[in-house]
Scaffold this active site. Structure first.
Site, PDB file in Angstrom:
ATOM      1  N   ARG A 189      -6.359  -7.943 -11.028  1.00 32.88           N
ATOM      2  CA  ARG A 189      -7.044  -9.155 -11.486  1.00 32.88           C
ATOM      3  C   ARG A 189      -8.389  -8.755 -12.072  1.00 32.88           C
ATOM      4  O   ARG A 189      -8.799  -7.597 -11.979  1.00 32.88           O
ATOM      5  CB  ARG A 189      -7.296 -10.085 -10.292  1.00 32.88           C
ATOM      6  N   LYS A 245       0.820  -1.215   0.000  1.00 37.06           N
ATOM      7  CA  LYS A 245       0.000   0.000   0.000  1.00 37.06           C
ATOM      8  C   LYS A 245       0.848   1.257   0.000  1.00 37.06           C
ATOM      9  O   LYS A 245       0.582   2.192  -0.756  1.00 37.06           O
ATOM     10  CB  LYS A 245      -0.841   0.021   1.281  1.00 37.06           C
TER      11      LYS A 245
END
Ligand code: MV4
Length: 665
Positions: free
Chosen positions: A291, A116
């Site tokens: 994804r 992150k």
């Protein structure tokens, strides 16, 4: 284009990928665990390879076994689906090393978005808006506290390595910071083996708006617009829709451009989602999912594109099928995720057999993506999602109405589901008004999670009818009466004043009732209810449907029987009526927990107690093999074994009684 691909996944996403591959003339290889040997994705694929036992770690998450399967079948590429190995850079690298194309982004892009803090630093440089915050390397507590003060309270501490809401901590005031930091670090270390954190201003009523992006290997990047996924429960998405209500073209363009810049900054290729949180007209980058996502179907609906086809084209080296200016939004789409989970047990996964499964009819407006059929099991090993229901209409109002209509056709029996919650959301005025934010379910919990009202007399009548018919059929099979449907054929019926009557002891939820049916010679019956008797005539209309007339009102509902349980569906709403053995001790006598049931079909390996054994809560009673694993069936409370109802080697149905317990005296 590839001629054969392997799908390294299971369930609905494996089935969904196989469908597109087939349409494009690509042969498909499924992989499966031992528990999935007869699963729908295996049946749908051209070939399949068993890759290991039920636990995902030894099957769907095993890189060597999946690559072996690809080699053995000659698959040229691997589609990872979502979850499992879909965001695993090592897997993408291992594919490349094995000479197989990974249908997904380059490993470096997966890695860049995996942390992150590192992703935020990259995004900052790419000009993507971030929540005001600190994501530096210096993790000194005083430096972090000073950063929090600078940002302004309330702040949110997040694990740098985290995602999906794990290890987040809200801090309201400066004097709570140090304690919160220590807790957040501990959680981050436990969950990710990395205790670095970042700090952000805490937005109190954000919306989750994400942008679907697509990039090819030639430098083209497009946005397929946004999805609003604000309605979540514990960081699990429940409802997703596209476009986001209230989005104006200017903000759509700005978010699309920011998302494309994010993808460009990491050299992205393939399908990706850039998540933002939005509040008061501003939007901020959260993370990028590298994804295809569960909710991609709503984007497909409004753009008219097949995103799996796009993935296959891009992975085989083709350019994106369309340019940004060719993409348009058509109408509105909403997806709801149907999960096998039990609202009465805080939405814990509900494992068992899908004894009854009827999805709404699919068509131009309704799509159901699923990986299970009636009779399949929901197991402890995998995600308990049963299906995605996707509705596409010309505008949001029509879409919400059509969604309610489709939900009323959805019938699932055998496991508990979140369908009641989904119906309550679809019917809620705040949802109809598109008042969406991440606090939606919590704010409206009282209305959304209300326990079901007691079943109406039609439901009770249908259950009694189904049970009566079954008893009559059993009597006929036993070589009974000339007219098998005559109430006089019932061996169990009592006679009073020339009429037959029968009492049915039933349990609905936690409550036991006695339903007295007075049987009429015409096959109808009068049902004794607290509010007075109801005159019932009923007939089987096929496929479990009961055509019912109660007093003067006609209805049709479905009533299906599984063992002692009759599942009645009215507008999709399920009432389970369990018929109790009249000779068995009543629930009141079974303070110790009573009947111990098989949670899923299986084989009894061993019985560890005998009649009269004193057991304590947690004592293992029976070893059951189900879904290829051993389960220990334990006593739910202290008590005495009143009866052992199974033997080693028995094959038992889901819900079969294994042991009955009585309270110790
Ligand atoms: C936030 C936030 C408020 N302020 N960040 C939760 C999961 C992770 N992807 C980001 N999350 C949040 N980050 C700041 N600065 C609130 C959430 C949040 C949330 C976000 C999206 C969807 C549902 C959510 C539920 C609770 C909290």
């Amino acid at each position: 284009m590839f001629s054969k691909i392997l799908i390294a996944n299971r369930g609905e996403i494996a089935c969904r990928v196989i469908r597109t591959a087939r349409r494009l003339g690509i042969r498909t290889v499924a992989v499966c665990s031992d528990a999935d040997a007869s699963a729908m994705h295996v049946a749908l694929a051209d070939e399949s390879v068993r890759i290991g036992p039920a636990p995902a770690r030894e099957s769907y998450l095993s890189i060597p076994r999946i690559l072996d399967a690809a080699r053995a079948t000659g698959a040229e590429a691997i589609h990872p689906g979502y979850g499992f190995l879909s965001e695993n850079a090592e897997f993408a690298e291992a594919c490349a090393a094995a000479g197989v194309v990974f249908i997904g982004p380059p490993p470096a892009a997966v890695r860049a978005m995996g942390s992150k803090a590192a992703a935020k630093a990259l995004m900052e440089r790419a000009g993507v808006p971030l929540v005001p915050g600190y994501h530096g390397d210096d993790q000194d507590a005083e430096v972090l506290a000073a950063a929090a003060a600078e940002i302004g309270y309330p702040v949110l501490i997040k694990a740098s390595a985290g995602g999906g809401g794990k290890g987040m901590r809200v801090v309201a005031r400066a004097d709570e910071f140090d304690a919160a930091l220590a807790l957040a670090r501990g959680e981050a270390r436990a969950a990710f083996g990395d205790d670095r954190v970042l700090i952000e201003r805490y937005l109190t009523r954000p919306r989750h708006i994400e942008i679907q992006v697509f990039a090819d290997a030639r430098g083209n990047v497009v946005s397929l617009f946004e999805r609003d996924c604000s309605i979540q429960r514990r960081h699990q998405k429940v409802v997703e829709e596209a476009p986001a209500p209230g989005m104006d073209p200017g903000r759509r363009r700005a978010m699309g451009e920011a998302a494309c810049a994010a993808a460009g900054a990491v050299g992205y290729v393939g399908a990706g989602t850039v998540e933002f949180i939005a509040e008061d007209g501003a939007f901020y980058f959260m993370e990028m999912n590298t994804r295809l996502q569960v909710e991609h179907a709503v984007t497909e609906a409004i753009t008219g594109q097949d995103l799996v086809e796009w993935q296959l084209r891009v992975a085989s080296g083709e350019a994106l099928p369309l340019r940004q200016e060719d993409l348009r939004i058509d109408g509105h789409a909403i997806e709801m995720r149907v999960y096998a989970e039990d609202p009465a047990r805080d939405f814990a996964p509900s494992v068992g057999t899908l004894h009854h499964l009827r999805a709404p009819a699919e068509g131009a407006r309704v799509r159901v993506d699923t990986g299970v059929r009636q009779g399949d099991a929901i197991s402890v090993h995998y995600d308990p999602m049963i299906a995605k229901l996707i509705v596409h209409e010309r505008d949001r109002d029509a879409c919400v109405r059509a969604l309610s209509g489709a939900l009323a056709q959805y019938e699932i029996g055998g496991v508990q589901t979140n369908l009641p919650l989904l119906r309550a959301i679809a019917a809620h005025p705040a949802f109809r008004d598109a008042q969406l934010d991440t606090g939606f379910i919590a704010r409206h919990a009282e209305a959304l999670l209300r326990p079901p009202p007691p079943p109406g007399r039609e439901v009770l009548a249908a259950a009694v009818f189904r049970r009566l018919r079954a008893e009559q059929a059993a009597a006929r099979a036993a070589g009974g009466d000339a007219d098998p449907w005559s109430p006089w054929a019932l061996a169990t019926a009592w006679r009073l004043n020339g009429e037959g009557w029968q009492d049915f002891a039933v349990r609905i939820g936690e409550v036991e009732h006695v339903l007295r049916a007075h049987l009429r010679p015409d096959g109808g019956f009068s049902l004794g209810l607290p509010e007075g008797p109801a005159e019932v005539s009923a007939a089987d209309a096929g496929e479990g449907v009961v055509a019912l007339r109660v007093s003067d009102t006609g209805t049709r509902l479905r009533a299906v029987m599984q063992g002692d349980v009759v599942s009645v569906f009215r507008d999709g709403v399920l009432t389970e009526v369990r018929f109790l053995d009249p000779l068995a001790p009543s629930g009141a006598d079974l303070a110790a927990g009573g009947r111990v049931l098989a949670p899923m079909p299986g084989r009894v390996l061993d019985v560890l107690v005998e009649e009269g054994s004193h057991v304590e809560r947690g004592t293992v009673l029976v070893l059951l093999e189900a879904m290829k694993v051993q389960m220990r069936i334990v006593a739910p409370a202290d008590g005495t074994v009143a009866m052992v109802r199974c033997r080693p080697g028995d094959l038992v149905e889901d819900g079969a009684e294994l042991v009955s317990l009585a309270a110790s005296d």
